[in-house]
Design a protein around this motif. Structure first.
Motif, PDB file in Angstrom:
ATOM      1  N   GLN A  56      -7.043 -10.590  12.905  1.00 20.45           N
ATOM      2  CA  GLN A  56      -7.737  -9.520  12.243  1.00 20.45           C
ATOM      3  C   GLN A  56      -6.796  -8.037  12.540  1.00 20.45           C
ATOM      4  O   GLN A  56      -7.175  -6.876  12.100  1.00 20.45           O
ATOM      5  CB  GLN A  56      -9.022  -9.022  12.699  1.00 20.45           C
ATOM      6  N   LEU A  57      -5.515  -8.091  13.058  1.00 22.95           N
ATOM      7  CA  LEU A  57      -4.958  -7.017  13.491  1.00 22.95           C
ATOM      8  C   LEU A  57      -4.843  -5.989  12.467  1.00 22.95           C
ATOM      9  O   LEU A  57      -4.841  -4.774  12.709  1.00 22.95           O
ATOM     10  CB  LEU A  57      -3.594  -7.625  14.015  1.00 22.95           C
ATOM     11  N   THR A  58      -4.269  -6.401  11.268  1.00 25.54           N
ATOM     12  CA  THR A  58      -3.807  -5.356  10.427  1.00 25.54           C
ATOM     13  C   THR A  58      -4.863  -4.852   9.467  1.00 25.54           C
ATOM     14  O   THR A  58      -4.826  -4.142   8.540  1.00 25.54           O
ATOM     15  CB  THR A  58      -2.792  -6.102   9.529  1.00 25.54           C
ATOM     16  N   ASP A  59      -5.993  -5.751   9.446  1.00 27.21           N
ATOM     17  CA  ASP A  59      -7.123  -5.555   8.497  1.00 27.21           C
ATOM     18  C   ASP A  59      -7.493  -3.873   8.415  1.00 27.21           C
ATOM     19  O   ASP A  59      -7.916  -3.268   9.532  1.00 27.21           O
ATOM     20  CB  ASP A  59      -8.421  -6.428   8.958  1.00 27.21           C
ATOM     21  N   GLY A  60      -7.649  -3.527   7.399  1.00 30.22           N
ATOM     22  CA  GLY A  60      -8.040  -1.996   7.054  1.00 30.22           C
ATOM     23  C   GLY A  60      -7.209  -1.134   7.475  1.00 30.22           C
ATOM     24  O   GLY A  60      -7.629   0.101   7.695  1.00 30.22           O
ATOM     25  N   SER A  61      -6.151  -1.405   8.068  1.00 31.08           N
ATOM     26  CA  SER A  61      -5.152  -0.163   8.926  1.00 31.08           C
ATOM     27  C   SER A  61      -4.145   0.306   7.931  1.00 31.08           C
ATOM     28  O   SER A  61      -3.553  -0.368   7.180  1.00 31.08           O
ATOM     29  CB  SER A  61      -4.606  -0.594   9.924  1.00 31.08           C
ATOM     30  N   ASP A  62      -3.958   1.621   7.705  1.00 30.99           N
ATOM     31  CA  ASP A  62      -2.976   2.290   6.815  1.00 30.99           C
ATOM     32  C   ASP A  62      -1.604   2.189   7.591  1.00 30.99           C
ATOM     33  O   ASP A  62      -0.670   2.515   7.124  1.00 30.99           O
ATOM     34  CB  ASP A  62      -3.446   3.759   6.939  1.00 30.99           C
ATOM     35  N   TYR A  63      -1.798   1.805   9.214  1.00 28.40           N
ATOM     36  CA  TYR A  63      -0.419   2.045   9.857  1.00 28.40           C
ATOM     37  C   TYR A  63       0.231   0.928  10.250  1.00 28.40           C
ATOM     38  O   TYR A  63       1.510   0.782  10.842  1.00 28.40           O
ATOM     39  CB  TYR A  63      -0.704   3.092  10.980  1.00 28.40           C
ATOM     40  N   ILE A  64      -0.584  -0.171  10.210  1.00 29.27           N
ATOM     41  CA  ILE A  64      -0.209  -1.499  10.985  1.00 29.27           C
ATOM     42  C   ILE A  64       0.201  -2.456   9.818  1.00 29.27           C
ATOM     43  O   ILE A  64      -0.745  -2.825   9.102  1.00 29.27           O
ATOM     44  CB  ILE A  64      -1.093  -1.958  12.073  1.00 29.27           C
ATOM     45  N   TRP A  65       1.524  -2.893  10.089  1.00 30.11           N
ATOM     46  CA  TRP A  65       2.102  -3.994   8.869  1.00 30.11           C
ATOM     47  C   TRP A  65       2.472  -5.135  10.011  1.00 30.11           C
ATOM     48  O   TRP A  65       2.929  -4.771  11.127  1.00 30.11           O
ATOM     49  CB  TRP A  65       3.058  -3.381   8.167  1.00 30.11           C
ATOM     50  N   ARG A  66       2.711  -6.233   9.385  1.00 27.32           N
ATOM     51  CA  ARG A  66       3.300  -7.430  10.153  1.00 27.32           C
ATOM     52  C   ARG A  66       4.267  -8.159   9.477  1.00 27.32           C
ATOM     53  O   ARG A  66       4.144  -8.498   8.383  1.00 27.32           O
ATOM     54  CB  ARG A  66       1.865  -8.344  10.352  1.00 27.32           C
ATOM     55  N   THR A  67       5.306  -8.447  10.181  1.00 28.67           N
ATOM     56  CA  THR A  67       6.667  -9.116   9.553  1.00 28.67           C
ATOM     57  C   THR A  67       6.558 -10.593  10.143  1.00 28.67           C
ATOM     58  O   THR A  67       7.638 -11.200   9.927  1.00 28.67           O
ATOM     59  CB  THR A  67       7.813  -8.487   9.771  1.00 28.67           C
ATOM     60  N   SER A  68       5.628 -11.006  10.809  1.00 29.60           N
ATOM     61  CA  SER A  68       5.561 -12.443  11.302  1.00 29.60           C
ATOM     62  C   SER A  68       4.426 -13.456  10.636  1.00 29.60           C
ATOM     63  O   SER A  68       4.848 -14.038   9.596  1.00 29.60           O
ATOM     64  CB  SER A  68       5.309 -12.148  12.848  1.00 29.60           C
ATOM     65  N   PHE A  69       3.262 -13.291  11.067  1.00 26.47           N
ATOM     66  CA  PHE A  69       2.298 -14.438  10.674  1.00 26.47           C
ATOM     67  C   PHE A  69       0.923 -14.238  11.283  1.00 26.47           C
ATOM     68  O   PHE A  69       0.857 -13.218  12.123  1.00 26.47           O
ATOM     69  CB  PHE A  69       2.779 -15.809  11.247  1.00 26.47           C
ATOM     70  N   THR A  70      -0.040 -14.706  10.785  1.00 27.03           N
ATOM     71  CA  THR A  70      -1.134 -14.885  11.472  1.00 27.03           C
ATOM     72  C   THR A  70      -1.328 -15.985  12.212  1.00 27.03           C
ATOM     73  O   THR A  70      -1.134 -17.134  11.582  1.00 27.03           O
ATOM     74  CB  THR A  70      -2.417 -14.452  10.652  1.00 27.03           C
ATOM     75  N   ASN A  71      -1.676 -16.106  13.418  1.00 23.02           N
ATOM     76  CA  ASN A  71      -1.965 -17.293  14.173  1.00 23.02           C
ATOM     77  C   ASN A  71      -2.940 -18.460  13.362  1.00 23.02           C
ATOM     78  O   ASN A  71      -2.365 -19.558  13.390  1.00 23.02           O
ATOM     79  CB  ASN A  71      -2.815 -17.121  15.650  1.00 23.02           C
ATOM     80  N   GLY A  72      -3.923 -17.934  12.762  1.00 21.14           N
ATOM     81  CA  GLY A  72      -4.676 -19.007  11.862  1.00 21.14           C
ATOM     82  C   GLY A  72      -3.888 -19.734  10.834  1.00 21.14           C
ATOM     83  O   GLY A  72      -3.944 -20.661  10.716  1.00 21.14           O
TER      84      GLY A  72
END
Ligand code: BEZ
Length: 402
Positions: free
Chosen positions: A153-169
């Motif tokens: 859930q790390l990036t959900d609904g955030s204007d500032y957090i993006w991810r270049t990797s994956f979600t564990n699930g």
């Protein structure tokens, strides 16, 4: 145990080179570490954008330290290939030691925000640490490009957090249907007892059972402090499981796979896992114990494409070893920042964050990918099998998992 791959082991000399490269970039750009548009343009360097100060939060200690080394190398390689600039701006890199978990990682990120006053942050391996800094990053309105930590859930609904990797699930779920098809009988699930392990296991279990699979049992092992897996391996054996799915990475992956092999389960209970289990230096250390292990991941240095061949050659040239998923995720994070700063035409943090939504397709060694609506990569996962090829263990690509 057979010899390991000599080229992939990171020598002290290589480590020093990476550190030197980061230091050189910092020194070359030490004119001020501009943070905002107000600061930009005054030094006559780059394209007049000024110097963007980037915080690189990666583990330099603890069980995930080798992953941090790879991320540093991937990030450095991108900068080296682009004259040390991102989006036309000069770059000052400030490295902070994430350590093993939140106790060290959260203060490290807070320092980057408050003391170093960086304009963007890249890195973070551990999900618990990433979850622990989410609020601080958002309050400071600094773009954070997560280059590993997979907390769902790390990036959900955030204007500032993006991810270049994956979600564990997603990594766990990718393997579920393939295991259900390949294994005749119940599967035991084992994982490190923290956010990433639980999410990886949950993603696998959901997809595996939806495809008709049955679970033999579950164990969650204390993260960072488990050194003896025998009691857990005994449980696997007595459960009558036909196969085992696990989430371990870094030093834990080395210890787990070698003990699984020594315990005699290798030929009895086939091992499956999220691909971190056999990625990079850990595979060298596992040697023959890992042969036959199947994993899911969005990268292997064995991907047969011109883009990957070019990247692998450049990486080997720079570091005398094969790249890993961690290096690729950090390389891509540098590329995303490059595109975002160019798009924004500014090194202002808010402008960079806004521009992250417009970077389009990322041309990556893993294959092209885009950000989805939740700021995570929309990408292909591969089924990999550890094979011995000419005396070296590799993660051979067996096919796409979707
Ligand atoms: C995590 O904490 O999300 C994580 C750590 C190492 C490898 C993969 C995921």
């Amino acid at each position: 145990m057979r010899n390991t791959v000599p080229g992939r082991r990171r020598s002290t000399a290589t480590a020093s080179l990476a550190a030197l490269s980061a230091l050189t970039l910092s020194l070359a750009a030490c004119s001020g570490g501009s943070l905002s548009a107000a600061d930009a343009g005054g030094d006559g360097e780059g394209d007049g954008l000024g110097t963007v100060k980037v915080g690189l939060a990666i583990p330099a200690s603890g069980v995930y330290q080798p992953l941090g080394d790879d991320m540093q190398q991937g990030f450095d390689l991108y900068l080296d290939q682009h004259d040390g600039k991102l989006g036309g701006a000069d770059v000052e890199v400030v490295v902070a030691d994430e350590g093993e978990g939140p106790d060290t990682g959260v203060p490290a990120v807070n320092k980057l925000i408050t003391q170093d006053q960086v304009g963007a942050i890249v890195g973070l391996v551990n999900s618990a640490t990433a979850l622990g800094v989410k609020d601080a990053v958002e309050q400071a309105q600094i773009p954070l490009l997560i280059a590993n930590a997979g907390a769902d859930q790390l990036t959900d609904g955030s204007d500032y957090i993006w991810r270049t990797s994956f979600t564990n699930g997603a990594v766990g779920a990718a393997l579920g249907p393939a295991v259900a098809e390949a294994v005749d009988g119940p599967v035991y699930v084992m994982a490190a007892d923290y956010a990433a392990g639980h999410e990886s296991a949950a993603g696998f279990i959901e997809a595996f059972t939806a495809a008709g699979g049955e679970i033999a049992g579950e164990s969650y092992t204390p993260f960072g402090s488990t050194s003896d897996w025998q009691p857990y391996l005994s449980q696997v054996q007595s459960s009558g499981a036909s196969a085992l799915y696990v989430f371990y990475a870094g030093a834990e992956a080395v210890n787990f796979v070698t003990q699984y092999d020594a315990f005699g389960l290798h030929d009895e209970v086939p091992l499956y896992g999220a691909g971190f289990l056999t990625e990079g230096g850990v595979l060298d250390a596992q040697g023959d114990a890992a042969v036959g292990v199947h994993t899911s991941l969005h990268y292997s240095d064995q991907i047969d494409s011109p883009e990957n061949a070019e990247f692998v050659a450049a990486y080997r040239d720079a570091y005398d070893e094969a790249p890993t998923v961690y290096a690729v995720q950090a390389y891509d994070a540098a590329q995303v920042l490059d595109l975002a700063i160019a798009e924004a035409g500014s090194i202002d943090s808010t402008a960079i964050a806004e521009a992250l939504g417009s970077v389009g397709e990322i041309a990556s060694p893993r294959g092209g990918w885009t950000f989805d609506d939740l700021h995570n990569p929309s990408q292909t996962y591969f089924l990999r099998e550890v094979q011995d090829v000419d005396g070296a263990t590799v993660n051979a690509v067996q096919g796409d998992l979707g």
